[in-house]
Design a protein around this motif. Structure first.
Motif, mmCIF file in Angstrom:
data_model
loop_
_atom_site.group_PDB
_atom_site.id
_atom_site.type_symbol
_atom_site.label_atom_id
_atom_site.label_comp_id
_atom_site.label_asym_id
_atom_site.label_seq_id
_atom_site.Cartn_x
_atom_site.Cartn_y
_atom_site.Cartn_z
ATOM 1 N N GLU A 112 -6.463 9.510 -1.211
ATOM 2 C CA GLU A 112 -6.595 8.613 -2.294
ATOM 3 C C GLU A 112 -8.040 8.842 -2.807
ATOM 4 O O GLU A 112 -9.061 8.609 -2.115
ATOM 5 C CB GLU A 112 -6.296 7.190 -1.943
ATOM 6 C CG GLU A 112 -6.357 6.143 -2.936
ATOM 7 C CD GLU A 112 -5.996 4.729 -2.295
ATOM 8 O OE1 GLU A 112 -5.621 4.121 -2.960
ATOM 9 O OE2 GLU A 112 -6.166 4.407 -1.271
ATOM 10 N N GLY A 127 -7.142 10.593 -8.251
ATOM 11 C CA GLY A 127 -5.667 10.428 -7.925
ATOM 12 C C GLY A 127 -5.103 10.515 -6.348
ATOM 13 O O GLY A 127 -6.165 10.213 -5.499
ATOM 14 N N VAL A 128 -3.891 10.255 -6.193
ATOM 15 C CA VAL A 128 -3.387 10.429 -4.627
ATOM 16 C C VAL A 128 -2.585 11.635 -4.643
ATOM 17 O O VAL A 128 -1.771 11.924 -5.536
ATOM 18 C CB VAL A 128 -2.425 8.867 -4.720
ATOM 19 C CG1 VAL A 128 -1.735 8.917 -3.274
ATOM 20 C CG2 VAL A 128 -3.368 7.792 -4.759
ATOM 21 N N ARG A 129 -2.487 12.113 -3.376
ATOM 22 C CA ARG A 129 -1.803 13.194 -3.186
ATOM 23 C C ARG A 129 -1.516 13.277 -1.718
ATOM 24 O O ARG A 129 -2.240 12.885 -0.744
ATOM 25 C CB ARG A 129 -2.580 14.510 -3.568
ATOM 26 C CG ARG A 129 -2.049 15.863 -3.482
ATOM 27 C CD ARG A 129 -1.539 16.620 -4.782
ATOM 28 N NE ARG A 129 -1.945 16.531 -6.230
ATOM 29 C CZ ARG A 129 -2.560 17.143 -6.594
ATOM 30 N NH1 ARG A 129 -3.713 17.990 -6.267
ATOM 31 N NH2 ARG A 129 -2.539 17.010 -8.098
ATOM 32 N N THR A 139 0.599 -1.093 0.110
ATOM 33 C CA THR A 139 -0.080 -0.188 0.085
ATOM 34 C C THR A 139 0.945 1.108 -0.151
ATOM 35 O O THR A 139 0.419 2.211 -0.768
ATOM 36 C CB THR A 139 -0.857 0.057 1.263
ATOM 37 O OG1 THR A 139 -1.819 -1.013 0.974
ATOM 38 C CG2 THR A 139 -1.899 1.090 1.285
ATOM 39 N N THR A 195 3.900 1.642 -1.068
ATOM 40 C CA THR A 195 4.576 1.681 -2.262
ATOM 41 C C THR A 195 3.750 2.074 -3.315
ATOM 42 O O THR A 195 4.133 3.047 -4.195
ATOM 43 C CB THR A 195 5.094 0.400 -2.683
ATOM 44 O OG1 THR A 195 6.270 0.113 -1.413
ATOM 45 C CG2 THR A 195 5.990 0.427 -4.014
ATOM 46 N N SER A 196 2.621 1.712 -3.456
ATOM 47 C CA SER A 196 1.485 2.137 -4.495
ATOM 48 C C SER A 196 1.070 3.599 -4.085
ATOM 49 O O SER A 196 1.015 4.379 -5.262
ATOM 50 C CB SER A 196 0.236 1.133 -4.317
ATOM 51 O OG SER A 196 -0.758 1.677 -5.112
ATOM 52 N N LEU A 197 1.005 3.741 -3.043
ATOM 53 C CA LEU A 197 0.564 5.487 -2.692
ATOM 54 C C LEU A 197 1.648 6.277 -3.057
ATOM 55 O O LEU A 197 1.234 7.470 -3.769
ATOM 56 C CB LEU A 197 0.259 5.605 -1.167
ATOM 57 C CG LEU A 197 -0.922 5.322 -0.596
ATOM 58 C CD1 LEU A 197 -0.865 5.213 1.022
ATOM 59 C CD2 LEU A 197 -2.123 5.972 -1.074
ATOM 60 N N ALA A 229 3.946 5.918 -5.358
ATOM 61 C CA ALA A 229 3.946 5.865 -6.886
ATOM 62 C C ALA A 229 3.059 6.414 -7.613
ATOM 63 O O ALA A 229 3.046 7.347 -8.300
ATOM 64 C CB ALA A 229 4.130 4.353 -7.305
ATOM 65 N N ARG A 230 1.741 6.356 -6.931
ATOM 66 C CA ARG A 230 0.328 7.151 -7.801
ATOM 67 C C ARG A 230 0.737 8.632 -7.466
ATOM 68 O O ARG A 230 -0.076 9.329 -8.115
ATOM 69 C CB ARG A 230 -0.727 6.192 -7.144
ATOM 70 C CG ARG A 230 -0.684 5.062 -7.659
ATOM 71 C CD ARG A 230 -1.743 4.161 -7.333
ATOM 72 N NE ARG A 230 -3.070 4.843 -7.012
ATOM 73 C CZ ARG A 230 -3.713 4.483 -6.049
ATOM 74 N NH1 ARG A 230 -3.523 3.377 -5.009
ATOM 75 N NH2 ARG A 230 -4.748 4.975 -5.613
ATOM 76 N N ALA A 231 1.269 8.972 -6.158
ATOM 77 C CA ALA A 231 1.510 10.417 -5.949
ATOM 78 C C ALA A 231 2.564 10.921 -6.674
ATOM 79 O O ALA A 231 2.747 12.260 -6.405
ATOM 80 C CB ALA A 231 1.690 10.668 -4.639
ATOM 81 N N GLY A 232 3.501 10.369 -7.196
ATOM 82 C CA GLY A 232 4.505 10.629 -8.149
ATOM 83 C C GLY A 232 5.643 11.147 -7.009
ATOM 84 O O GLY A 232 6.437 11.931 -7.391
#
Length: 140
Positions: free
Chosen positions: A97, A101-103, A42, A44-46, A48-51
């Protein structure tokens, strides 16, 4: 539509972000990550998706960052995540999330850009700073 906030109720920025989500008429899934930390996948995904890099998601202030030697540039992302899993206070906050997107919402008003619903009324942060005016417009 699911909105999730990784929340620390002791953090003013996190409280303001949660209030902005609710001001948009959304009741999010609230994960108090100090009580129920996300797992490695989770996190790692957060990030990555937040850049964001793992290091960028690492919190220094009010944490054991220095004591654990986490400023060492030779540490790998896996080692930094290990530290976050062992000491969740090292995870910067609040991550939000949404379907858009995620921020990492620092400052809290960054959440507005990823909310699927507009703000439903005026909003001021806990310190009195107006974020949404009485016309429902974002104050910049």
């Amino acid at each position: 539509m699911t909105v999730t906030i990784y929340h620390n109720p002791q953090c003013g920025t996190s409280r303001n972000t949660l209030a902005l989500i609710r001001n948009a008429g959304i009741e999010p899934r609230v994960v108090e990550y100090l009580v129920a930390p996300p797992d490695r996948a989770t996190l790692t995904s957060l990030f990555a998706r937040a850049g964001m890099s793992v290091r960028d998601a690492l919190r220094e202030k009010g944490t054991p960052y220095a004591e654990l030697g986490l400023g060492d540039p030779a540490l790998t992302d896996d080692q930094l995540i290990d530290a976050m899993l062992a000491h969740p206070i090292l995870i910067n906050r609040p991550f939000v999330e949404t379907p858009l997107g995620v921020r990492l919402c620092r400052p809290s008003e960054l959440v507005i850009d990823i909310l699927p619903s507009p703000q439903q009324g005026p909003f001021a942060k806990e310190d009195g700073e107006v974020v949404i005016d009485e016309k429902g417009q974002r104050v910049r």
